[in-house]
Scaffold this motif. Structure first.
Motif, PDB file in Angstrom:
ATOM      1  N   CYS A 288       0.797  -1.225   0.000  1.00  0.00           N
ATOM      2  CA  CYS A 288       0.000   0.000   0.000  1.00  0.00           C
ATOM      3  C   CYS A 288       0.826   1.269   0.000  1.00  0.00           C
ATOM      4  O   CYS A 288       0.275   2.345  -0.157  1.00  0.00           O
ATOM      5  CB  CYS A 288      -0.925   0.021   1.212  1.00  0.00           C
TER       6      CYS A 288
ATOM      7  N   ILE B   6      -5.613   0.031   2.358  1.00  0.00           N
ATOM      8  CA  ILE B   6      -6.272   0.983   1.463  1.00  0.00           C
ATOM      9  C   ILE B   6      -5.197   1.492   0.513  1.00  0.00           C
ATOM     10  O   ILE B   6      -4.241   2.144   0.942  1.00  0.00           O
ATOM     11  CB  ILE B   6      -6.887   2.175   2.220  1.00  0.00           C
ATOM     12  N   ALA B   7      -5.324   1.198  -0.756  1.00  0.00           N
ATOM     13  CA  ALA B   7      -4.295   1.550  -1.741  1.00  0.00           C
ATOM     14  C   ALA B   7      -4.650   2.844  -2.464  1.00  0.00           C
ATOM     15  O   ALA B   7      -5.826   3.108  -2.757  1.00  0.00           O
ATOM     16  CB  ALA B   7      -4.142   0.422  -2.759  1.00  0.00           C
TER      17      ALA B   7
ATOM     18  N   PRO C  96      -3.882   4.745  -5.993  1.00  0.00           N
ATOM     19  CA  PRO C  96      -3.272   4.551  -7.319  1.00  0.00           C
ATOM     20  C   PRO C  96      -2.176   5.581  -7.588  1.00  0.00           C
ATOM     21  O   PRO C  96      -2.251   6.725  -7.147  1.00  0.00           O
ATOM     22  CB  PRO C  96      -4.460   4.745  -8.276  1.00  0.00           C
TER      23      PRO C  96
ATOM     24  N   GLU D 273     -12.583  -3.178  -2.645  1.00  0.00           N
ATOM     25  CA  GLU D 273     -12.018  -4.034  -3.678  1.00  0.00           C
ATOM     26  C   GLU D 273     -12.031  -5.466  -3.164  1.00  0.00           C
ATOM     27  O   GLU D 273     -12.408  -5.738  -2.030  1.00  0.00           O
ATOM     28  CB  GLU D 273     -10.589  -3.608  -4.007  1.00  0.00           C
TER      29      GLU D 273
ATOM     30  N   TYR E  50      -9.375  -2.164   0.208  1.00  0.00           N
ATOM     31  CA  TYR E  50      -9.999  -0.953  -0.306  1.00  0.00           C
ATOM     32  C   TYR E  50      -9.001  -0.182  -1.159  1.00  0.00           C
ATOM     33  O   TYR E  50      -7.805  -0.475  -1.157  1.00  0.00           O
ATOM     34  CB  TYR E  50     -10.452  -0.057   0.852  1.00  0.00           C
ATOM     35  N   LYS E  51      -9.514   0.825  -1.864  1.00  0.00           N
ATOM     36  CA  LYS E  51      -8.638   1.727  -2.590  1.00  0.00           C
ATOM     37  C   LYS E  51      -9.222   3.130  -2.568  1.00  0.00           C
ATOM     38  O   LYS E  51     -10.434   3.325  -2.376  1.00  0.00           O
ATOM     39  CB  LYS E  51      -8.426   1.276  -4.039  1.00  0.00           C
TER      40      LYS E  51
ATOM     41  N   LYS F 280     -10.360   6.186  -4.605  1.00  0.00           N
ATOM     42  CA  LYS F 280     -10.844   6.428  -5.962  1.00  0.00           C
ATOM     43  C   LYS F 280     -11.098   7.918  -6.158  1.00  0.00           C
ATOM     44  O   LYS F 280     -11.678   8.581  -5.289  1.00  0.00           O
ATOM     45  CB  LYS F 280     -12.151   5.660  -6.198  1.00  0.00           C
TER      46      LYS F 280
END
Length: 198
Positions: free
Chosen positions: A12, A122-123, A125, A182, A186-187, A189
């Motif tokens: 992450c 929680i990533a 991008p 996800e 999570y990510k 967005k």
């Protein structure tokens, strides 16, 4: 339970630029809560390149598994707790910085509580993978939380495709992120972005 997620949590980490040139070399021992539960974060911050970070969940259920530790690159800069995925449980954001990094890159390590029974990553991008956001981007980010959303701001520098106002350094881009589910965690967005002049 936590150890199961540690390899995924390390993934992450994401690199961004920041306005902070140096991180204070001081020990961090802080407790942050959302409601009655939260986290105690301890980091010695002794070394410029690598430090041991300990996270102790507070008022989590017994099956959660207790404290967990990570080796982090750089020093811990700041910590925040918020209900990012709006499920009523505390999520944790940890920002780290490499004091001798000429690019002043900051890393974010974020985890979400799963009903105070476990944690998942929680990533965020990589901004360079977004064709719109990377135009004129050269770091110098600032981050803050607003109404449960992660906000990121950075100046837009002259480059192909950048707005004309970027030429004089007066243009800023703001990106608003929300946390979405996800398959494995999570990510963050992007839900809104706009450019404005200072």
């Amino acid at each position: 339970m936590y150890k199961k997620y540690v390899p995924a949590l390390l993934v992450c980490f994401f690199s961004v630029m920041a306005a902070h040139a140096q991180a204070p070399a001081r020990k961090i021992d802080t407790t942050m809560k959302f409601g009655k539960s939260g986290y105690r974060i301890v980091c010695t911050n002794k070394n410029a390149d690598k430090n041991l970070l300990t996270v102790k969940p507070i008022n989590f259920e017994k099956e959660a598994g207790g404290d967990f530790t990570l080796d982090i690159k750089g020093r811990l800069l700041k910590t925040e707790v918020e209900d990012l995925n709006r499920d009523g449980f505390p999520d944790l954001l940890l920002y780290t910085i490499m004091p001798d990094d000429s690019l002043n890159r900051v890393n974010l390590f974020a985890i979400a509580s799963e009903e105070n029974k476990s944690v998942v990553p929680i990533a965020l991008p990589d901004i360079y993978n977004d064709p719109k956001l990377r135009i004129g981007y050269k770091g110098n980010d600032t981050f803050f939380l607003m109404e449960g959303n992660l906000i990121r701001r950075y100046p837009i520098f002259p480059t192909e495709g950048a707005p004309a106002a970027a030429a004089n350094g007066n243009m800023v881009r703001q990106v608003q992120y929300a946390v979405v589910r996800e398959e494995r965690g999570y990510k963050f967005k992007v839900v809104r972005t706009y450019d404005f002049t200072k």
